[in-house]
Write a protein that holds these residues in place. Structure first.
Motif, PDB file in Angstrom:
ATOM      1  N   ASP A   1       0.835  -1.192   0.000  1.00 20.64           N
ATOM      2  CA  ASP A   1       0.000   0.000   0.000  1.00 20.64           C
ATOM      3  C   ASP A   1       0.874   1.248   0.000  1.00 20.64           C
ATOM      4  N   GLU A   2       1.811   1.293  -0.953  1.00 23.03           N
ATOM      5  CA  GLU A   2       2.723   2.431  -1.046  1.00 23.03           C
ATOM      6  C   GLU A   2       2.836   2.920  -2.477  1.00 23.03           C
ATOM      7  N   PHE A   3       3.359   4.113  -2.572  1.00 21.45           N
ATOM      8  CA  PHE A   3       3.865   4.638  -3.826  1.00 21.45           C
ATOM      9  C   PHE A   3       5.379   4.592  -3.711  1.00 21.45           C
ATOM     10  N   LEU A   4       6.052   4.449  -4.846  1.00 22.71           N
ATOM     11  CA  LEU A   4       7.502   4.533  -4.883  1.00 22.71           C
ATOM     12  C   LEU A   4       7.887   5.733  -5.732  1.00 22.71           C
ATOM     13  N   LEU A   5       8.877   6.449  -5.273  1.00 26.53           N
ATOM     14  CA  LEU A   5       9.430   7.588  -6.003  1.00 26.53           C
ATOM     15  C   LEU A   5      10.897   7.275  -6.197  1.00 26.53           C
ATOM     16  N   THR A   6      11.394   7.422  -7.424  1.00 24.18           N
ATOM     17  CA  THR A   6      12.826   7.250  -7.654  1.00 24.18           C
ATOM     18  C   THR A   6      13.388   8.464  -8.370  1.00 24.18           C
ATOM     19  N   LEU A   7      14.555   8.853  -7.953  1.00 23.75           N
ATOM     20  CA  LEU A   7      15.314   9.945  -8.563  1.00 23.75           C
ATOM     21  C   LEU A   7      16.557   9.326  -9.179  1.00 23.75           C
ATOM     22  N   MET A   8      16.714   9.451 -10.483  1.00 23.62           N
ATOM     23  CA  MET A   8      17.873   8.914 -11.177  1.00 23.62           C
ATOM     24  C   MET A   8      19.039   9.890 -11.005  1.00 23.62           C
ATOM     25  N   LEU A   9      20.141   9.419 -10.439  1.00 27.35           N
ATOM     26  CA  LEU A   9      21.341  10.246 -10.278  1.00 27.35           C
ATOM     27  C   LEU A   9      22.312  10.043 -11.436  1.00 27.35           C
ATOM     28  N   SER A  10      22.473   8.780 -11.859  1.00 26.55           N
ATOM     29  CA  SER A  10      23.310   8.469 -13.016  1.00 26.55           C
ATOM     30  C   SER A  10      22.736   7.232 -13.679  1.00 26.55           C
ATOM     31  N   GLY A  11      23.056   7.042 -14.936  1.00 24.34           N
ATOM     32  CA  GLY A  11      22.521   5.907 -15.658  1.00 24.34           C
ATOM     33  C   GLY A  11      21.190   6.247 -16.303  1.00 24.34           C
ATOM     34  N   SER A  12      20.340   5.237 -16.432  1.00 26.35           N
ATOM     35  CA  SER A  12      19.046   5.455 -17.078  1.00 26.35           C
ATOM     36  C   SER A  12      18.052   4.417 -16.593  1.00 26.35           C
ATOM     37  N   GLY A  13      16.791   4.702 -16.886  1.00 28.52           N
ATOM     38  CA  GLY A  13      15.730   3.772 -16.521  1.00 28.52           C
ATOM     39  C   GLY A  13      14.538   3.955 -17.440  1.00 28.52           C
ATOM     40  N   CYS A  14      13.689   2.947 -17.465  1.00 29.05           N
ATOM     41  CA  CYS A  14      12.447   3.014 -18.220  1.00 29.05           C
ATOM     42  C   CYS A  14      11.375   2.322 -17.386  1.00 29.05           C
ATOM     43  N   LEU A  15      10.365   3.087 -16.992  1.00 25.42           N
ATOM     44  CA  LEU A  15       9.272   2.578 -16.184  1.00 25.42           C
ATOM     45  C   LEU A  15       8.009   2.550 -17.020  1.00 25.42           C
TER      46      LEU A  15
ATOM     47  N   GLU B   1      22.797   4.777 -10.662  1.00 27.99           N
ATOM     48  CA  GLU B   1      22.581   5.154  -9.263  1.00 27.99           C
ATOM     49  C   GLU B   1      21.252   5.875  -9.110  1.00 27.99           C
ATOM     50  N   THR B   2      20.449   5.409  -8.160  1.00 32.14           N
ATOM     51  CA  THR B   2      19.157   6.023  -7.888  1.00 32.14           C
ATOM     52  C   THR B   2      18.954   6.194  -6.393  1.00 32.14           C
ATOM     53  N   ILE B   3      18.091   7.128  -6.072  1.00 34.09           N
ATOM     54  CA  ILE B   3      17.594   7.289  -4.707  1.00 34.09           C
ATOM     55  C   ILE B   3      16.098   7.053  -4.791  1.00 34.09           C
ATOM     56  N   GLY B   4      15.568   6.321  -3.842  1.00 33.80           N
ATOM     57  CA  GLY B   4      14.143   6.040  -3.840  1.00 33.80           C
ATOM     58  C   GLY B   4      13.500   6.387  -2.517  1.00 33.80           C
ATOM     59  N   VAL B   5      12.206   6.627  -2.580  1.00 33.65           N
ATOM     60  CA  VAL B   5      11.421   6.900  -1.379  1.00 33.65           C
ATOM     61  C   VAL B   5      10.178   6.020  -1.444  1.00 33.65           C
ATOM     62  N   LYS B   6       9.968   5.260  -0.388  1.00 31.51           N
ATOM     63  CA  LYS B   6       8.784   4.420  -0.247  1.00 31.51           C
ATOM     64  C   LYS B   6       7.790   5.218   0.587  1.00 31.51           C
ATOM     65  N   ILE B   7       6.635   5.555  -0.013  1.00 33.45           N
ATOM     66  CA  ILE B   7       5.681   6.486   0.592  1.00 33.45           C
ATOM     67  C   ILE B   7       4.366   5.769   0.899  1.00 33.45           C
ATOM     68  N   PRO B   8       3.937   5.762   2.154  1.00 32.05           N
ATOM     69  CA  PRO B   8       2.641   5.154   2.462  1.00 32.05           C
ATOM     70  C   PRO B   8       1.524   5.848   1.676  1.00 32.05           C
ATOM     71  N   ARG B   9       0.617   5.047   1.138  1.00 31.57           N
ATOM     72  CA  ARG B   9      -0.473   5.553   0.303  1.00 31.57           C
ATOM     73  C   ARG B   9      -1.227   6.696   0.983  1.00 31.57           C
ATOM     74  N   ARG B  10      -1.632   6.520   2.223  1.00 29.02           N
ATOM     75  CA  ARG B  10      -2.415   7.562   2.898  1.00 29.02           C
ATOM     76  C   ARG B  10      -1.643   8.870   3.002  1.00 29.02           C
ATOM     77  N   SER B  11      -0.357   8.790   3.239  1.00 23.59           N
ATOM     78  CA  SER B  11       0.456  10.002   3.364  1.00 23.59           C
ATOM     79  C   SER B  11       0.491  10.801   2.073  1.00 23.59           C
ATOM     80  N   LEU B  12       0.616  10.093   0.936  1.00 23.80           N
ATOM     81  CA  LEU B  12       0.662  10.809  -0.342  1.00 23.80           C
ATOM     82  C   LEU B  12      -0.727  11.282  -0.764  1.00 23.80           C
TER      83      LEU B  12
END
Length: 190
Positions: A77-91, A121-132
């Protein structure tokens, strides 16, 4: 203080399995794969900030698929947020695709299937659904929401996420709650 994990001390053939177990335990259950089984040198840090969890990872190419099976059998029951610092991604989620490059933040919902391929390299945040949802009610209708660090709010959000990930000690419970809440306010202001 953040908890730190690394695959570098493991025998090569056990590294990705160890990494997959870390992701299942600390992020969300999903099927993982890599084309670097024998040279999967990766690092992972994790820290609690109130009700949010912040994590950092540096890893070669990895692909994750959270299928309908995972959603049903291991609901999150979370949202995930990721910030790409280096490299690449495709969601990819619900017909939306976000190509992630350094400085791009993406927000996605763990209660719905997605696929995510990334390296670097990425930084992520796991956010509880109710909080967001208390800050950004329309997030429940959206999938794979990108935010660029080219915008003023994007720069502020990216800076807050990076600063929180670089804390050299675990903040007190109260301070951690305030830091986590401030990050969510910036993300919701997008």
């Amino acid at each position: 203080m953040p908890t730190v994990y690394s695959t570098s001390t493991l025998v090569a053939e056990h590294r990705f399995r160890y990494w997959q177990n870390l992701m299942w335990k600390n992020i969300v259950p999903a099927h993982g794969s890599t084309n670097n089984d024998d040279a999967f040198d990766a690092h992972f840090t994790i820290c609690l900030l109130g009700t949010t969890t912040i994590f950092g990872m540096s890893a070669p190419t990895q692909a994750w698929e959270r299928s309908q099976y995972h959603v049903r059998s291991a609901p999150h029951d979370e949202f995930l947020l990721t910030l790409m610092l280096s490299g690449s991604g495709c969601l990819y989620q619900d017909g939306h695709e976000v190509n992630q490059t350094p400085g791009v933040i993406v927000l996605y919902d763990t209660s719905r299937p997605y696929s995510y391929e990334l390296s670097g390299e990425t930084i992520g945040v796991k956010i509880p659904r109710r909080s967001l949802l208390s800050r950004l009610p329309e997030a429940v209708k959206l999938a794979a929401i990108p935010m660029s660090a080219e915008t003023a709010i994007g720069r502020l959000a990216a800076g807050a996420v990076q600063a929180a990930a670089n804390l050299d000690s675990q903040p007190t419970s109260h301070a951690g709650c305030l830091i986590g809440s401030s990050m969510l306010d910036l993300v919701a202001a997008r």
